[in-house]
Structures are given as structure tokens and as C-alpha cells.
Design an enzyme around this catalytic site. Structure first.
Site, short mmCIF file in Angstrom:
data_model
loop_
_atom_site.label_atom_id
_atom_site.label_comp_id
_atom_site.label_asym_id
_atom_site.label_seq_id
_atom_site.Cartn_x
_atom_site.Cartn_y
_atom_site.Cartn_z
CG HIS A 79 -0.89 4.00 4.78
ND1 HIS A 79 -1.50 3.29 5.80
CD2 HIS A 79 -0.58 3.09 3.82
CE1 HIS A 79 -1.57 2.01 5.47
NE2 HIS A 79 -1.03 1.86 4.28
CG ASP A 106 -2.48 5.26 8.55
OD1 ASP A 106 -1.29 4.94 8.72
OD2 ASP A 106 -3.07 5.08 7.46
CB SER A 141 -0.94 0.00 1.20
OG SER A 141 -0.21 -0.07 2.42
#
Length: 443
Positions: free
Chosen positions: A425, A422, A181
Site C-alpha cells: 500500500h 507493508d 484496497s
């Protein structure tokens, strides 16, 4: 004359039989030769032999076709990893760093400079391919300073971004990101950087698929992303349904993914994040009974990296194909690493780290040394995009709580935002845009 003609004609059946027998022998010989070449070809690119007890596969195992791994695959039983390695035809050796010539300027060493004149290079709301996982402003982030930082190398400058120039370089070519990702985030960044100069009726994109393709018709060029979080074949290769309790990989095969790599002009690989999630099950290509071995993450990643490296060594002509490997993307999960005495993470961080010596525990040095040895051994076939140190400084660049979450938040989590932040990312526009500027610099 008639009598002589009949005598000569009676010899033809015998000659025909001899000729027919010769044809059969030739076909049989060529078939055997083809099978030998085919087996050798499979050995080289990933189905081949390993040194279980230092012996090649038996003839029965050589003809065994491994079951394709998917998210429903399971291990019939599991044993401890016994240390076996794949016997590649092109072995990897320890890399001698004395062979490496240093560039006149290290573009990976530098500092972040606030620049709200030249940055961001695009607007979040203007990019039609923006991901809800990365669209931090859309999902409520109140500050925008994370968009305005420019990477400034010590003693030199990065090449100034120019989308049209890059499209000219890509004319008639395929550029593909391969990985997890984080690499998908870099691919989305590239689309946002590149798409605005292509007319709406001259661009298209495929939806969620193992291989997602953005096409620019007037350049006859594509920018693609292939989901391959472990590089080798695994049960996590579904681009949507890949959150599994048991991760199984085929340590001696990249064939599922590499079938696309051969026809790509520029490849950008990454692999790291998925190896940080505990032990991995290994299902070797010659295992007929579903018996898996369990290895720790570093052992498993090294096996995968060697399978990938063997494909590079046997398939990549550096005069025809450019290959890049992006180093690990750091995490910012513990604020005590940059501010002693605190118990938070990246949540509510608004400024980069200024200490150029900073190194967080999210970037594992043992893994980096292993990757460094494998990738350096592949030079000049592979170039490294070293994003780790420059990204270490950007504790402010993560989505934190400002992204779409697919699982609902509990009341306890909502009361403590750090608990579900998060910090892995990256927001866009942001840090991955600089990774692509570095790629552009080397192209």
C-alpha cells in the site's frame, strides 16, 4: 323491433368467447417472448453460456439460478481447470496496436521532482477520511519527504490540480472507484483532495459497506468506492471479512457489482493484487453440484477480465459514460532489485529510484500483456491510467511499519521491522495523489 333486437343480442356471447380466446393467445405469446429476451439478456451480461464441450447450457441449466457466493461458500469438490471459456456475444479479438494514435506527450513517462512548495496537496491530519492503514506520519514515520515529490512528465506538464474545477465537472454525476484496497486508497486520496472545498454541513459519507458513498450536496455529486477485488462475483466480496483460505469466484458473472455500474457516469477500475495470491477456484454459473475448477492466477484473472470486458462492450456508451482502468500498482518487497547485495525491502527507504529503466519483479509482465490486450481492445470505451512505471520508482512511498496493523506483532517481528513491513500500500499524502492528478488530467 323488439323481436329483431333479441335476435342480434344472442350473437354477443359467441363474439366474446372469440375475443377472450384472442386475449389469452396474446398473453401467452408475449410471456414466451419475454422469457426468450430475458434469457438472452442474462447471457450477454454474465449469467450466460460457456463452451463446455462447445455446447450451450441445457434448458435445465439455463433455468438454474446460481447460489450467491459469500464468505461461507465452499466447493463440494475440486477438479483441474479444463480451459473452458465463456461464449460472449461480443467476442474479444487480438488488438492491433497500429490502430492506436499516440498522444503528443506521454504523461506516464517522466521523473519525480522534489517540490516542497506545491506539495503535499493536503495535510494528513486535516483529512477526516484518512485511513489508519495509510496515515504514515500519524503512526510514527519520522521523515516527511515522501509527501513532497511531484511527477514531471518528459516534455509537458500535468494539468494543475483544482478541486473546484473537478467538482464542476462532477456536478450532477456519480464517480465510482471499483476494485481492491489499492483502489480504495486512491478513493481515499480523492476524498482528501476534494473534501476541503465542501462545507461541513453539505457533505456526508456512508460507513463501511460494499458500496461506500461520499456525497457533496451543493454539487449533487458523489465519489464512491465499491469493494470488488476480483471484479467478478466472489466469496471475497465482503468489504470487511474477506481474508479467506480458499478463494472462489464466478468467472462468468459480474452481475453482483455491475448492477451499480450501469448508473455511474465515471468509473475507475483496477485489479491485480488479489491475483498474486496463488490458485483460484472457479464455480461456473451453470454448475449445480458445487464442483469447482482450480486455475492458476493468470488464467483466472484473464477469465475475470473478459467477463468485465464483455460488460463494457455491451453496456458502455462512450458518449455518456467515461471508463478508466488503472494498471497494476508495483510492490517493493526485495531491496536487492534496486540495491544489489541487500536483503531488505521498502523499510527505511527515503528516496525514489532514479534509474528510469528500473522494473521490479512485483510487476508481472505476463499479466500486464494480458491486461493490455483486453483493455486496448475496448478503446475508445476505456482509457488507461498507467501508474505502473512511475510508481515503480517510489520505493520510499509505502507505509512500511508506519500504519495500523490489526494483528498483534510478535517479539521476533518487532526485532526485525522488515519482516512485517507493508510494501504494497501507499502512504497518504503520496503516490496515489498523483494517480488522481493523472485522472484529473484526462477528465
Amino acid at each position: 323491433m323488439i323481436q329483431r333486437w333479441h335476435k342480434k343480442k344472442t350473437q354477443l356471447p359467441f363474439i366474446a368467447i372469440i375475443f377472450f380466446f384472442f386475449i389469452l393467445c396474446t398473453i401467452f405469446f408475449n410471456e414466451r417472448r419475454f422469457q426468450q429476451i430475458h434469457r438472452k439478456h442474462n447471457d450477454v451480461i454474465g449469467v450466460g453460456v460457456h463452451n463446455d464441450a462447445k455446447k450451450p447450457f441445457s434448458s435445465r441449466s439455463t433455468h438454474f439460478t446460481p447460489v450467491v457466493l459469500d464468505r461461507f461458500s465452499t466447493c463440494n469438490s475440486t477438479v483441474k481447470y479444463n480451459g473452458r471459456k465463456a461464449e460472449w456475444d461480443v467476442p474479444l479479438r487480438q488488438y492491433n496496436k497500429q490502430r492506436e494514435k499516440k498522444d503528443s506527450c506521454d504523461v506516464f513517462s517522466g521523473r519525480w521532482v522534489f517540490d516542497n512548495t506545491s506539495y503535499p496537496l493536503y495535510n494528513e491530519s486535516d483529512c477526516p477520511y484518512m485511513s489508519d492503514q495509510l496515515a504514515c506520519h500519524k503512526h510514527g514515520r519520522p521523515d516527511l519527504d515522501y509527501q513532497f515529490w511531484r511527477w514531471q512528465p518528459h516534455g509537458c506538464n500535468l494539468k494543475r490540480w483544482n478541486a473546484t474545477e473537478l467538482w464542476d465537472k462532477l456536478r450532477g454525476k456519480r464517480l465510482m472507484f471499483v476494485g481492491d484496497s489499492l483502489n480504495r486508497g486512491q478513493w481515499i486520496s480523492m476524498l482528501c483532495l476534494m473534501e476541503s472545498v465542501i462545507p461541513a454541513d453539505k457533505k456526508s459519507i456512508t460507513p463501511n459497506a460494499p458500496l461506500t458513498i461520499f456525497r457533496a450536496e451543493e454539487y449533487n455529486a458523489t465519489i464512491e468506492f465499491q469493494w470488488a477485488p476480483l471484479l467478478v462475483e466472489s466469496n471475497s466480496d465482503d468489504p470487511v471479512n474477506h481474508r479467506l483460505d480458499e478463494r472462489i469466484m464466478r468467472p462468468d458473472s459480474v452481475l453482483r457489482h455491475a448492477s451499480e455500474w450501469e448508473h455511474v457516469d465515471i468509473l475507475i477500475f483496477n485489479s491485480y493484487l488479489w491475483w498474486r495470491q496463488g490458485p483460484v477456484k472457479l464455480l461456473w454459473g451453470n454448475e449445480e453440484n458445487g464442483v469447482c475448477e482450480e486455475a492458476d492466477s493468470l488464467e483466472a484473472m484473464e477469465l475475470a477480465m473478459h467477463a468485465w470486458a464483455n460488460w463494457i462492450k455491451t453496456k458502455v456508451d462512450q458518449l455518456k459514460k467515461k471508463v478508466f482502468f488503472v494498471t497494476m500498482s508495483p510492490t517493493h518487497l526485495w531491496s536487492r532489485e534496486w540495491e544489489a547485495g541487500t536483503e531488505g525491502n521498502c523499510y527505511n527507504e527515503k528516496m525514489p529510484i532514479e534509474d528510469e529503466r528500473y522494473w521490479g519483479s512485483g510487476s508481472d509482465l505476463d499479466t500486464m500483456r494480458m491486461v493490455d490486450n483486453v483493455v486496448n481492445n475496448l478503446k475508445p470505451r476505456v482509457s488507461v491510467i498507467n501508474i505502473t512505471q512511475l510508481s515503480e520508482y517510489r520505493k520510499d512511498g509505502h507505509p512500511s511499519i508506519y500504519r495500523k496493523f490489526w494483528e498483534s506483532r510478535t517479539a521476533e517481528q518487532m526485532a526485525n521491522p522488515s519482516s512485517y513491513s507493508d510494501c504494497i500500500h501507499w502512504c497518504l499524502p503520496g503516490v496515489p495523489d498523483v494517480w488522481n492528478e493523472l485522472l484529473f488530467h484526462f477528465l
